[in-house]
Design an enzyme around this catalytic site. Sequence first.
Site, PDB file in Angstrom:
ATOM      1  N   GLU A  47       4.476  15.094   5.836  1.00  0.00           N
ATOM      2  CA  GLU A  47       4.251  15.653   7.177  1.00  0.00           C
ATOM      3  C   GLU A  47       5.033  14.863   8.233  1.00  0.00           C
ATOM      4  O   GLU A  47       5.622  15.438   9.156  1.00  0.00           O
ATOM      5  CB  GLU A  47       2.752  15.632   7.518  1.00  0.00           C
ATOM      6  CG  GLU A  47       1.924  16.547   6.625  1.00  0.00           C
ATOM      7  CD  GLU A  47       0.466  16.561   7.058  1.00  0.00           C
ATOM      8  OE1 GLU A  47       0.082  17.481   7.782  1.00  0.00           O
ATOM      9  OE2 GLU A  47      -0.282  15.634   6.675  1.00  0.00           O
TER      10      GLU A  47
ATOM     11  N   LEU B  77      -1.557   9.708   4.025  1.00  0.00           N
ATOM     12  CA  LEU B  77      -2.744   9.201   4.715  1.00  0.00           C
ATOM     13  C   LEU B  77      -3.364   8.026   3.967  1.00  0.00           C
ATOM     14  O   LEU B  77      -3.506   8.077   2.738  1.00  0.00           O
ATOM     15  CB  LEU B  77      -3.773  10.335   4.790  1.00  0.00           C
ATOM     16  CG  LEU B  77      -5.133   9.996   5.374  1.00  0.00           C
ATOM     17  CD1 LEU B  77      -5.023   9.783   6.875  1.00  0.00           C
ATOM     18  CD2 LEU B  77      -6.122  11.123   5.080  1.00  0.00           C
TER      19      LEU B  77
ATOM     20  N   GLY C 117      -3.286  17.492   7.620  1.00  0.00           N
ATOM     21  CA  GLY C 117      -3.833  17.356   8.976  1.00  0.00           C
ATOM     22  C   GLY C 117      -2.815  16.832   9.972  1.00  0.00           C
ATOM     23  O   GLY C 117      -3.124  16.637  11.137  1.00  0.00           O
TER      24      GLY C 117
ATOM     25  N   ARG D 138      -7.558  15.967  -3.708  1.00  0.00           N
ATOM     26  CA  ARG D 138      -8.408  14.979  -3.010  1.00  0.00           C
ATOM     27  C   ARG D 138      -9.517  15.662  -2.218  1.00  0.00           C
ATOM     28  O   ARG D 138     -10.268  15.007  -1.495  1.00  0.00           O
ATOM     29  CB  ARG D 138      -7.578  14.127  -2.044  1.00  0.00           C
ATOM     30  CG  ARG D 138      -6.337  13.501  -2.644  1.00  0.00           C
ATOM     31  CD  ARG D 138      -6.569  12.135  -3.239  1.00  0.00           C
ATOM     32  NE  ARG D 138      -5.318  11.595  -3.752  1.00  0.00           N
ATOM     33  CZ  ARG D 138      -5.026  11.445  -5.042  1.00  0.00           C
ATOM     34  NH1 ARG D 138      -5.893  11.761  -5.971  1.00  0.00           N
ATOM     35  NH2 ARG D 138      -3.857  10.961  -5.407  1.00  0.00           N
TER      36      ARG D 138
ATOM     37  N   GLY E  37       0.671  13.093   4.007  1.00  0.00           N
ATOM     38  CA  GLY E  37       1.026  12.758   5.382  1.00  0.00           C
ATOM     39  C   GLY E  37       2.415  12.153   5.508  1.00  0.00           C
ATOM     40  O   GLY E  37       3.029  12.237   6.581  1.00  0.00           O
TER      41      GLY E  37
ATOM     42  N   GLU F 215      -3.350  16.969  -1.449  1.00  0.00           N
ATOM     43  CA  GLU F 215      -4.576  17.179  -0.669  1.00  0.00           C
ATOM     44  C   GLU F 215      -5.591  17.995  -1.459  1.00  0.00           C
ATOM     45  O   GLU F 215      -6.795  17.723  -1.413  1.00  0.00           O
ATOM     46  CB  GLU F 215      -4.249  17.886   0.655  1.00  0.00           C
ATOM     47  CG  GLU F 215      -3.686  16.971   1.732  1.00  0.00           C
ATOM     48  CD  GLU F 215      -2.184  16.713   1.625  1.00  0.00           C
ATOM     49  OE1 GLU F 215      -1.587  17.067   0.582  1.00  0.00           O
ATOM     50  OE2 GLU F 215      -1.611  16.158   2.568  1.00  0.00           O
TER      51      GLU F 215
ATOM     52  N   LEU G 228      -6.115   6.593   2.441  1.00  0.00           N
ATOM     53  CA  LEU G 228      -7.361   7.228   1.995  1.00  0.00           C
ATOM     54  C   LEU G 228      -8.574   6.328   2.223  1.00  0.00           C
ATOM     55  O   LEU G 228      -9.705   6.804   2.256  1.00  0.00           O
ATOM     56  CB  LEU G 228      -7.234   7.644   0.528  1.00  0.00           C
ATOM     57  CG  LEU G 228      -6.176   8.748   0.294  1.00  0.00           C
ATOM     58  CD1 LEU G 228      -5.864   8.903  -1.196  1.00  0.00           C
ATOM     59  CD2 LEU G 228      -6.632  10.083   0.880  1.00  0.00           C
TER      60      LEU G 228
ATOM     61  N   LYS H 256       0.842  -1.212   0.000  1.00  0.00           N
ATOM     62  CA  LYS H 256       0.000   0.000   0.000  1.00  0.00           C
ATOM     63  C   LYS H 256       0.868   1.249   0.000  1.00  0.00           C
ATOM     64  O   LYS H 256       0.450   2.329   0.436  1.00  0.00           O
ATOM     65  CB  LYS H 256      -0.929   0.013   1.228  1.00  0.00           C
ATOM     66  CG  LYS H 256      -1.934  -1.129   1.244  1.00  0.00           C
ATOM     67  CD  LYS H 256      -2.974  -0.972   0.143  1.00  0.00           C
ATOM     68  CE  LYS H 256      -3.931  -2.160   0.135  1.00  0.00           C
ATOM     69  NZ  LYS H 256      -4.831  -2.124  -1.040  1.00  0.00           N
ATOM     70  N   ARG H 257       2.098   1.093  -0.467  1.00  0.00           N
ATOM     71  CA  ARG H 257       3.042   2.221  -0.585  1.00  0.00           C
ATOM     72  C   ARG H 257       3.228   2.931   0.755  1.00  0.00           C
ATOM     73  O   ARG H 257       3.375   4.133   0.838  1.00  0.00           O
ATOM     74  CB  ARG H 257       2.596   3.214  -1.662  1.00  0.00           C
ATOM     75  CG  ARG H 257       2.292   2.624  -3.038  1.00  0.00           C
ATOM     76  CD  ARG H 257       3.361   1.629  -3.518  1.00  0.00           C
ATOM     77  NE  ARG H 257       3.113   1.143  -4.874  1.00  0.00           N
ATOM     78  CZ  ARG H 257       2.850  -0.137  -5.188  1.00  0.00           C
ATOM     79  NH1 ARG H 257       2.753  -1.070  -4.243  1.00  0.00           N
ATOM     80  NH2 ARG H 257       2.694  -0.481  -6.447  1.00  0.00           N
TER      81      ARG H 257
END
Length: 267
Positions: A121, A73, A149, A144, A118, A141, A75, A34-35
């Site tokens: 981040e 993140l 966040g 999307r 993320g 982001e 998704l 899932k990378r």
Amino acid sequence: MGASPEDSWSGLPGSLHAERRGAIAVLRLSRPDKRNALDDATVLGLDRALDGLPEDVKAVVLHGEGEHFSAGLDLNELTDRNVTEGIAHSRMWHRIFDRIEYGRVPVVAVLHGAVIGGGLELAAAAHIRIAERSAFYALPEGSRGIFVGGGGSVRLPRLIGVARMTDMMLTGRTYGAEEGQAMGITQYLVDAGAGLAKGIAIAERIATNAPLTNFAVMHVLPRIAEQDRTSGYLTESLIAAIAQGDGEAKARVKDFLAKRAAKVRPD
Ligand code: 1HE
């Protein structure tokens, strides 16, 4: 005496691997299919891994398995959250990424492939960032329909400026490893496959510093950078005096003066 790493890290999810190498710990995002997308289990796992860090571990290396550091993140989990849950989720990331930035030991992030959303981040919360030449950075982001966040809007403008972050978010612009190095995302740029060894070498070097110096660099330096000049000078004087009053500083300086310590040499 801390618990053995095996005991401390027994509760980690399969998506996060932790291992001890002498004075350093190596954490690996291990969800390559899932990378290395960051689901709750993985992010909470980071918290747990830091919680279980043996006392005599002095630095951490964080890297990713497979072709990419992290696709950001997960998704899949996002679609299930309402607004209230979204706030709680973001606050959970803030708490854990703050723990990385303001924890007990410096963290060295080794970046390659996708360093997205993320994932960027997370990297921004580390103290040293090393890019392999395959690394690329994006904040998709905007496309999307979401916003950063995980503290990205606080940390990334300090690294690359508000204008660049605005561009990345509004236009989907990506930057490559060399651009990221030039603009200050990373402090080191190395060839493909060389990142982990470099990260370990740097972490081992960090681990030899006086603990109080590492504390001051991690906890005091960034606070001074956010203070006005006069407060900054005062804080600097205080921590300088505290550090030099420590027995470790006295012993190290004595060693140098007695020609027992390494000289400074250019890299
Ligand atoms: C994912 C995710 C993910 C991959 N969440 N599952 N992040 C993004 O918008 C980046 C989205 N990902 C990508 O653009 C690409 O996957 C990559 C450039 C990272 C890699 O491409 P590739 O061709 O190597 O892999 P792939 O085929 O796209 O993905 C492989 C699998 O990983 C696939 O699942 P599969 O079940 O079909 O095999 C993908 O769905 C899955 N996957 N990325 C969930 N992100 C706190 S706020 C932070 C906000 C953000 O981070 S927004 C940025 C989100």
